[in-house]
Scaffold this motif. Sequence first.
Motif, PDB file in Angstrom:
ATOM      1  N   GLU A   1       0.820  -1.079  -0.021  1.00  0.00           N
ATOM      2  CA  GLU A   1       0.059  -0.036  -0.188  1.00  0.00           C
ATOM      3  C   GLU A   1       0.868   1.227   0.020  1.00  0.00           C
ATOM      4  OE1 GLU A   1      -3.270  -0.273   2.943  1.00  0.00           O
ATOM      5  OE2 GLU A   1      -2.435  -2.473   3.377  1.00  0.00           O
ATOM      6  N   GLU A   2       0.309   2.283  -0.870  1.00  0.00           N
ATOM      7  CA  GLU A   2       1.376   3.258  -0.974  1.00  0.00           C
ATOM      8  C   GLU A   2       1.115   4.429   0.303  1.00  0.00           C
ATOM      9  OE1 GLU A   2       1.146   5.098  -5.319  1.00  0.00           O
ATOM     10  OE2 GLU A   2      -0.562   4.005  -5.303  1.00  0.00           O
ATOM     11  N   GLY A   3       2.194   5.237   0.637  1.00  0.00           N
ATOM     12  CA  GLY A   3       2.126   5.895   1.871  1.00  0.00           C
ATOM     13  C   GLY A   3       1.831   5.384   3.068  1.00  0.00           C
ATOM     14  N   GLU A   4       2.086   3.905   3.412  1.00  0.00           N
ATOM     15  CA  GLU A   4       1.597   3.523   4.675  1.00  0.00           C
ATOM     16  C   GLU A   4       2.825   2.959   5.206  1.00  0.00           C
ATOM     17  OE1 GLU A   4      -1.159   3.486   6.310  1.00  0.00           O
ATOM     18  OE2 GLU A   4      -2.561   3.942   4.293  1.00  0.00           O
ATOM     19  N   GLY A   5       4.021   2.933   4.576  1.00  0.00           N
ATOM     20  CA  GLY A   5       5.214   2.578   5.385  1.00  0.00           C
ATOM     21  C   GLY A   5       5.157   1.052   5.571  1.00  0.00           C
ATOM     22  N   TRP A   6       5.857   0.677   6.613  1.00  0.00           N
ATOM     23  CA  TRP A   6       5.869  -0.810   7.191  1.00  0.00           C
ATOM     24  C   TRP A   6       4.330  -1.324   7.205  1.00  0.00           C
ATOM     25  CZ3 TRP A   6       4.095  -2.923  11.343  1.00  0.00           C
ATOM     26  CH2 TRP A   6       3.540  -2.022  12.432  1.00  0.00           C
ATOM     27  N   ALA A   7       3.695  -0.399   7.809  1.00  0.00           N
ATOM     28  CA  ALA A   7       2.295  -1.079   8.085  1.00  0.00           C
ATOM     29  C   ALA A   7       1.528  -1.513   6.966  1.00  0.00           C
ATOM     30  CB  ALA A   7       1.636   0.042   8.773  1.00  0.00           C
ATOM     31  N   GLY A   8       1.616  -0.900   5.837  1.00  0.00           N
ATOM     32  CA  GLY A   8       1.133  -1.375   4.444  1.00  0.00           C
ATOM     33  C   GLY A   8       1.900  -2.333   3.722  1.00  0.00           C
ATOM     34  N   GLN A   9       3.222  -2.399   4.227  1.00  0.00           N
ATOM     35  CA  GLN A   9       4.136  -3.414   3.314  1.00  0.00           C
ATOM     36  C   GLN A   9       3.793  -4.844   3.796  1.00  0.00           C
ATOM     37  OE1 GLN A   9       5.868  -4.835   1.115  1.00  0.00           O
ATOM     38  NE2 GLN A   9       6.976  -2.990   0.789  1.00  0.00           N
ATOM     39  N   ASP A  10       3.309  -5.650   2.909  1.00  0.00           N
ATOM     40  CA  ASP A  10       2.964  -7.059   2.935  1.00  0.00           C
ATOM     41  C   ASP A  10       3.478  -7.874   1.920  1.00  0.00           C
ATOM     42  OD1 ASP A  10       1.992  -7.295   5.789  1.00  0.00           O
ATOM     43  OD2 ASP A  10       0.412  -5.945   4.795  1.00  0.00           O
ATOM     44  N   THR A  11       4.410  -7.313   1.133  1.00  0.00           N
ATOM     45  CA  THR A  11       4.749  -7.876  -0.233  1.00  0.00           C
ATOM     46  C   THR A  11       5.949  -8.987   0.010  1.00  0.00           C
ATOM     47  OG1 THR A  11       4.760  -5.578  -1.109  1.00  0.00           O
ATOM     48  CG2 THR A  11       5.537  -7.520  -2.620  1.00  0.00           C
ATOM     49  N   ASN A  12       6.828  -8.935   1.207  1.00  0.00           N
ATOM     50  CA  ASN A  12       7.895  -9.870   1.186  1.00  0.00           C
ATOM     51  C   ASN A  12       7.842 -10.402   2.530  1.00  0.00           C
ATOM     52  OD1 ASN A  12       9.349  -9.906  -1.534  1.00  0.00           O
ATOM     53  ND2 ASN A  12       9.693  -7.615  -0.825  1.00  0.00           N
ATOM     54  N   GLU A  13       7.726 -11.666   2.713  1.00  0.00           N
ATOM     55  CA  GLU A  13       8.116 -12.277   3.956  1.00  0.00           C
ATOM     56  C   GLU A  13       9.395 -12.884   4.106  1.00  0.00           C
ATOM     57  OE1 GLU A  13       7.928 -13.641   7.659  1.00  0.00           O
ATOM     58  OE2 GLU A  13       5.972 -12.854   6.717  1.00  0.00           O
ATOM     59  N   MET A  14      10.435 -11.798   4.358  1.00  0.00           N
ATOM     60  CA  MET A  14      11.789 -11.967   4.053  1.00  0.00           C
ATOM     61  C   MET A  14      12.549 -12.744   5.320  1.00  0.00           C
ATOM     62  SD  MET A  14      12.845  -8.904   1.899  1.00  0.00           S
ATOM     63  CE  MET A  14      12.308  -7.620   2.817  1.00  0.00           C
ATOM     64  N   THR A  15      12.047 -14.001   5.785  1.00  0.00           N
ATOM     65  CA  THR A  15      12.473 -14.585   6.648  1.00  0.00           C
ATOM     66  C   THR A  15      12.656 -16.268   6.481  1.00  0.00           C
ATOM     67  OG1 THR A  15      10.317 -14.982   7.481  1.00  0.00           O
ATOM     68  CG2 THR A  15      11.265 -13.318   8.470  1.00  0.00           C
ATOM     69  N   ASP A  16      12.500 -16.510   5.274  1.00  0.00           N
ATOM     70  CA  ASP A  16      12.597 -17.654   4.638  1.00  0.00           C
ATOM     71  C   ASP A  16      12.714 -17.694   3.114  1.00  0.00           C
ATOM     72  OD1 ASP A  16      12.587 -20.237   3.904  1.00  0.00           O
ATOM     73  OD2 ASP A  16      10.750 -20.771   5.148  1.00  0.00           O
ATOM     74  N   PRO A  17      13.881 -18.235   2.681  1.00  0.00           N
ATOM     75  CA  PRO A  17      14.124 -17.947   1.049  1.00  0.00           C
ATOM     76  C   PRO A  17      13.169 -18.795   0.442  1.00  0.00           C
ATOM     77  CG  PRO A  17      16.107 -18.565   2.249  1.00  0.00           C
ATOM     78  CD  PRO A  17      15.094 -18.539   3.339  1.00  0.00           C
ATOM     79  N   ASN A  18      12.551 -19.729   0.967  1.00  0.00           N
ATOM     80  CA  ASN A  18      11.403 -20.642   0.333  1.00  0.00           C
ATOM     81  C   ASN A  18      10.250 -20.135   0.978  1.00  0.00           C
ATOM     82  OD1 ASN A  18       9.901 -22.339  -1.030  1.00  0.00           O
ATOM     83  ND2 ASN A  18      11.250 -24.097  -0.681  1.00  0.00           N
ATOM     84  N   GLY A  19       9.186 -19.575   0.283  1.00  0.00           N
ATOM     85  CA  GLY A  19       7.943 -19.113   0.689  1.00  0.00           C
ATOM     86  C   GLY A  19       7.131 -19.668  -0.082  1.00  0.00           C
ATOM     87  N   ALA A  20       7.153 -20.833  -0.869  1.00  0.00           N
ATOM     88  CA  ALA A  20       6.125 -21.232  -1.690  1.00  0.00           C
ATOM     89  C   ALA A  20       4.742 -21.426  -0.969  1.00  0.00           C
ATOM     90  CB  ALA A  20       6.436 -22.738  -2.309  1.00  0.00           C
TER      91      ALA A  20
END
Length: 397
Positions: A68-87
Amino acid sequence: MNVAITGGYVVPVAGEPIEGGTVLIQDGKIVAVGPDVEVPDGVPVVDAAGNWVLPGFVEAHGHLGVHEEGEGWAGQDTNEMTDPNGARLRALDAINAADQGFADALSGGVTTAVVKPGSGNVIGGQTVAVKCWGRTADEMLVRNPVSVKSALGENPKRVYGEQKKLPSTRQGVAAVIRDAFTKAQDYVAKRDEADGAFERNTTSEVLARVLSGELPWCQHCHRADDIATALRLADEFGYRLIVNHGTEGHLIADVLAERGIPVIIGPLFTSRSKVEVRNRSLRNPGILARAGVQIAITTDHPVVPIHFLVHQVTLAVKEGLDPKVGLESITVNPARIMGLDDRVGSLRPGLDGDVVIWSGDPLDVMSRALKVYVEGREVYRYSDGEEIVTNPFYTEP
């Protein structure tokens, strides 16, 4: 919803234009397109004389609702960058239907979008196709999942390299993909041999659907060497490959054409923001298309605002892309590439009633969307200098 749009210059995209044509929509579906369509009694008629009538555009690769634009981290749910394999991850579970981007999409004639996880992970997750109007992702749903998103190149090696863990190189990125599919192959073999109870693994289950050909593999890759790696991995495991971005695709256009690999190109309105996009060019779509590659053009919203989708096509046409192919690149082509052409992408009977009335040729930057219909319901109109988006949260069924 029922409506007949009459008298306009109808561009079905999948067929020849019709001067003074009619598009008839009943119960949300297109039932007739032509010059002499009989409109049943009681169906509302919209006069489109002097205007162009086209199918709603299809965005093949974006992050509407999950970034989401203009929401910063609160609206950023694009990447779950805690596991290289997020299938096992699903974009569907992160979509906020109230994201302003959906209203912007309608103003640019975009009625369907394939929402994808980001490219921070090697395997980002499952993509989903939604309409750009509705109260919840479930109401907006066209198809889920549509494909599985994966990334080669700078993004995953930067994300995990900074964490001092695999992968930190291109070798490591390819190894993560290879390990994941090898494990999925072993999982399928054990599952098929199991007699009775079997411990399921949600990650391997998704990758098994890719291996079987049920779900295509959307591979984020910019550089020609990364595209070559994508081809190599697809050959090794036999899955259906769709190249996403393909910034240097024009350097190996003949290879992609010979292999029949479609390319979703873009975004095209950005600077050369990192090393792997230094060869970005508006000539790329035309070169690929002339070589025989099936192309779609994307904004990668919000990298480029989604309502600028058609303007990217205009400038690609300026740099050599055939205008007809240009319109196909945001209608029938993305629909076919993503397996949605039984629902959207052109004006023909049986498809969803997603129609846009334009003031003129949409490839003219001075043209604008005047009215937008999603499944026969008017959801956007431009009138007297004002944009009016029907609020799905307060609309009677």
